[in-house]
Design an enzyme around this catalytic site. Structure first.
Site, mmCIF file in Angstrom:
data_model
loop_
_atom_site.group_PDB
_atom_site.id
_atom_site.type_symbol
_atom_site.label_atom_id
_atom_site.label_comp_id
_atom_site.label_asym_id
_atom_site.label_seq_id
_atom_site.Cartn_x
_atom_site.Cartn_y
_atom_site.Cartn_z
ATOM 1 N N GLY A 158 8.608 -7.348 0.011
ATOM 2 C CA GLY A 158 7.883 -6.087 0.092
ATOM 3 C C GLY A 158 8.823 -4.903 0.098
ATOM 4 O O GLY A 158 9.173 -4.348 -0.949
ATOM 5 N N THR A 216 0.846 -1.200 0.000
ATOM 6 C CA THR A 216 0.000 0.000 0.000
ATOM 7 C C THR A 216 0.882 1.251 0.000
ATOM 8 O O THR A 216 1.781 1.359 0.819
ATOM 9 C CB THR A 216 -0.936 -0.020 1.219
ATOM 10 O OG1 THR A 216 -1.900 -1.036 1.023
ATOM 11 C CG2 THR A 216 -1.653 1.307 1.386
ATOM 12 N N ASN A 224 -4.159 -10.396 6.945
ATOM 13 C CA ASN A 224 -3.892 -9.132 7.642
ATOM 14 C C ASN A 224 -5.084 -8.460 8.289
ATOM 15 O O ASN A 224 -5.147 -7.234 8.377
ATOM 16 C CB ASN A 224 -3.212 -8.154 6.668
ATOM 17 C CG ASN A 224 -1.804 -8.630 6.335
ATOM 18 O OD1 ASN A 224 -1.238 -9.463 7.045
ATOM 19 N ND2 ASN A 224 -1.262 -8.136 5.241
ATOM 20 N N TYR A 262 -8.227 -8.150 7.450
ATOM 21 C CA TYR A 262 -9.269 -7.508 6.653
ATOM 22 C C TYR A 262 -10.490 -8.414 6.578
ATOM 23 O O TYR A 262 -10.553 -9.423 7.287
ATOM 24 C CB TYR A 262 -8.714 -7.104 5.283
ATOM 25 C CG TYR A 262 -7.656 -6.034 5.439
ATOM 26 C CD1 TYR A 262 -6.316 -6.295 5.181
ATOM 27 C CD2 TYR A 262 -7.997 -4.767 5.904
ATOM 28 C CE1 TYR A 262 -5.349 -5.318 5.371
ATOM 29 C CE2 TYR A 262 -7.032 -3.786 6.110
ATOM 30 C CZ TYR A 262 -5.713 -4.078 5.831
ATOM 31 O OH TYR A 262 -4.750 -3.113 6.032
ATOM 32 N N ASN A 301 -3.813 -5.304 12.304
ATOM 33 C CA ASN A 301 -5.211 -4.845 12.382
ATOM 34 C C ASN A 301 -6.008 -5.593 13.443
ATOM 35 O O ASN A 301 -7.199 -5.897 13.244
ATOM 36 C CB ASN A 301 -5.874 -4.929 11.010
ATOM 37 C CG ASN A 301 -5.242 -3.963 10.028
ATOM 38 O OD1 ASN A 301 -5.137 -2.761 10.307
ATOM 39 N ND2 ASN A 301 -4.766 -4.490 8.895
ATOM 40 N N HIS A 323 -7.358 -11.177 -1.219
ATOM 41 C CA HIS A 323 -6.729 -10.751 0.031
ATOM 42 C C HIS A 323 -7.524 -11.356 1.195
ATOM 43 O O HIS A 323 -8.567 -10.847 1.560
ATOM 44 C CB HIS A 323 -6.715 -9.231 0.123
ATOM 45 C CG HIS A 323 -5.785 -8.695 1.170
ATOM 46 N ND1 HIS A 323 -5.263 -9.457 2.190
ATOM 47 C CD2 HIS A 323 -5.284 -7.435 1.352
ATOM 48 C CE1 HIS A 323 -4.494 -8.712 2.951
ATOM 49 N NE2 HIS A 323 -4.481 -7.474 2.470
ATOM 50 N N GLN A 347 -4.356 -7.388 -6.272
ATOM 51 C CA GLN A 347 -4.833 -7.924 -4.990
ATOM 52 C C GLN A 347 -6.204 -7.330 -4.693
ATOM 53 O O GLN A 347 -6.342 -6.108 -4.529
ATOM 54 C CB GLN A 347 -3.874 -7.611 -3.841
ATOM 55 C CG GLN A 347 -4.272 -8.354 -2.561
ATOM 56 C CD GLN A 347 -3.504 -7.947 -1.347
ATOM 57 O OE1 GLN A 347 -3.427 -6.762 -1.011
ATOM 58 N NE2 GLN A 347 -2.932 -8.929 -0.657
ATOM 59 N N ARG A 362 -4.015 -14.891 -0.496
ATOM 60 C CA ARG A 362 -3.034 -14.565 0.525
ATOM 61 C C ARG A 362 -3.651 -14.788 1.895
ATOM 62 O O ARG A 362 -4.745 -14.299 2.176
ATOM 63 C CB ARG A 362 -2.561 -13.115 0.390
ATOM 64 C CG ARG A 362 -1.281 -12.829 1.154
ATOM 65 C CD ARG A 362 -0.863 -11.366 1.093
ATOM 66 N NE ARG A 362 0.588 -11.232 1.244
ATOM 67 C CZ ARG A 362 1.201 -10.131 1.643
ATOM 68 N NH1 ARG A 362 0.499 -9.044 1.928
ATOM 69 N NH2 ARG A 362 2.531 -10.082 1.731
HETATM 70 C C1 LIG Z 1 -3.230 -3.642 2.581
HETATM 71 C C2 LIG Z 1 -2.382 -3.699 3.593
HETATM 72 C C3 LIG Z 1 -2.033 -5.017 4.164
HETATM 73 O O1 LIG Z 1 -2.370 -6.049 3.556
HETATM 74 O O2 LIG Z 1 -1.414 -5.052 5.241
HETATM 75 C C4 LIG Z 1 -1.787 -2.458 4.178
HETATM 76 C C5 LIG Z 1 -2.593 -1.329 4.326
HETATM 77 C C6 LIG Z 1 -2.031 -0.168 4.858
HETATM 78 C C7 LIG Z 1 -0.692 -0.125 5.221
HETATM 79 C C8 LIG Z 1 0.087 -1.273 5.065
HETATM 80 C C9 LIG Z 1 -0.455 -2.442 4.541
#
Ligand SMILES: C=C(C(=O)O)c1ccccc1
Length: 373
Positions: free
Chosen positions: A328, A25, A181, A183, A238, A178, A97, A230
């Site tokens: 990354g 990102t 992480n 989400y 998060n 995705h 993604q 992923r």
């Molecule tokens: C899409 C992200 C992820 O998968 O961790 C993300 C979003 C904001 C900052 C860093 C990474």
């Protein structure tokens, strides 16, 4: 014995090497529309075997950060077409993604300023990125989400389907779902963010239901050979948490084995942090995870990520522990990372201050070896 620099076919996609640019990102696509600066950034890095784009929102509701790109506006798809054309012209391969942030969002970014959606109304102890009225970027607490109604879930699955179709029409070689992480898909998987009592909560089977509905729909729409996924079994990113990740993700990969996917992408440890990060009372066994996938008939390429340096990446592919390695931060600072890894040349150091937001500085201005006298 394979090398990191050998070609490989992953599903329907043929790669010239096994060095992957991980999703990064960068918050440089205002109004969720990719622009010419983004074209230059991806084109510069086309020597990767595979480029995975930054996380890209499948819908307005799926948008969680300012200035990240989307797949849901015609002008965004036109912007992506410029990127895929430029990458292909440079000999690269690129997948997008596909991202729904779930609760990792802010009301100011949501349709009609509404609450972000999630499996349950549990606020994440996390932050998102907003743009101030003066144009500067800032990190803000994520908003309190609302629990999705059962009747809303099919519509989100359809949004993934539409985004996947749009991605192929925009010239992408495939998509990455995705599911990592913390989400939306990961929020359903982890018991720390899913307290539902219906068919999408409680048991591992129920918590993985949404993931498989998305995988089923997307592979049905564009073909499994163009689909990667992923996952991040133990990341705390998060505010993601599950006290017993091994059986949860074993169930996930055994289910993924039913689909002839292009690849499975595994973040080992804490995203961008300790590779040995642990959730629950025992270290996560990544070899056992891959063995379970293979034992269930899974044949997709296995991609690993997080904290790899040159030596570890070479050893991991040569040993057969993984087929590809995603990098990354090294790709942020080294557009010609493949050449630097191959020739064992020193890497540019990334500038953390310019990771998120801004313009060319820290984005398209890192020197390649050919730029260095
Ligand atoms: C899409 C992200 C992820 O998968 O961790 C993300 C979003 C904001 C900052 C860093 C990474």
């Amino acid at each position: 014995m394979a090398s990191l620099f050998d070609p490989i076919s992953i599903g329907d996609i043929v790669l010239k090497n096994r060095v992957v640019m991980a999703p990064l990102t960068r918050n440089r696509s205002p109004q969720a529309v990719p622009n010419d600066l983004n074209v230059a950034y991806y084109e510069q890095r086309a020597s990767a075997g595979l480029l995975i784009t930054e996380a890209t929102a499948i819908s307005h509701q799926g948008q969680g950060y300012a200035d990240v790109p989307g797949l849901y506006k015609p002008e965004a798809l036109a912007g992506w077409r410029k990127i895929t054309d430029a990458v292909h012209k440079a000999g690269g391969r690129i997948v997008v993604q596909m991202w729904h942030v779930g609760r990792i969002s802010h009301e100011s970014l949501q349709p009609q300023g509404g609450k972000p959606v999630a499996p349950s109304a549990i606020r994440a102890k996390s932050k998102t990125y907003l743009i101030n009225p003066d144009g500067t970027g800032t990190f803000a607490e994520t908003s309190e989400p609302r629990a999705l109604e059962l009747a809303e879930i099919p519509g989100i699955v359809e949004d993934y389907c539409k985004a996947a179709r749009a991605a192929i029409e925009a010239g992408f070689d495939g998509v990455e779902i995705h599911a990592a992480n913390g989400y939306l898909i990961d929020q359903f998987l982890r018991s720390g963010s899913n307290e539902r009592t219906d068919a999408y909560g409680g048991s591992i089977e129920n918590r993985a239901r949404f993931l498989f509905e998305v995988v089923d729909a997307v592979t049905g729409e564009i073909g499994a050979g163009r689909v990667g996924i992923r996952i991040s079994p133990v990341t705390p990113a998060n505010d993601a948490f599950d006290p017993d990740p091994q059986p949860l993700f074993t169930y996930v990969v055994e289910g993924l084995a039913r689909y002839p996917l292009a690849y499975v992408h595994v973040i080992e440890g804490a995203t961008g942090g300790a590779r040995d990060h642990q959730q629950g009372d025992r270290p996560f066994d990544y070899a056992a995870l891959r063995n379970a996938y293979a034992a269930a008939g899974g044949k997709a390429a296995w991609m690993t990520n997080n904290g790899y340096d040159r030596d570890l990446a070479l050893r991991t592919v040569e040993s057969g522990e993984a087929d590809l390695v995603a990098f990354g931060k090294p790709f942020i600072a080294n557009p010609d990372l493949v050449r630097r890894l191959r020739d064992n040349v020193a890497l540019n150091a990334p500038d953390q201050a310019t990771f998120y937001g801004g313009g060319a500085k820290g984005y398209t201005d890192y020197p390649s070896l050919e730029n260095v006298a």
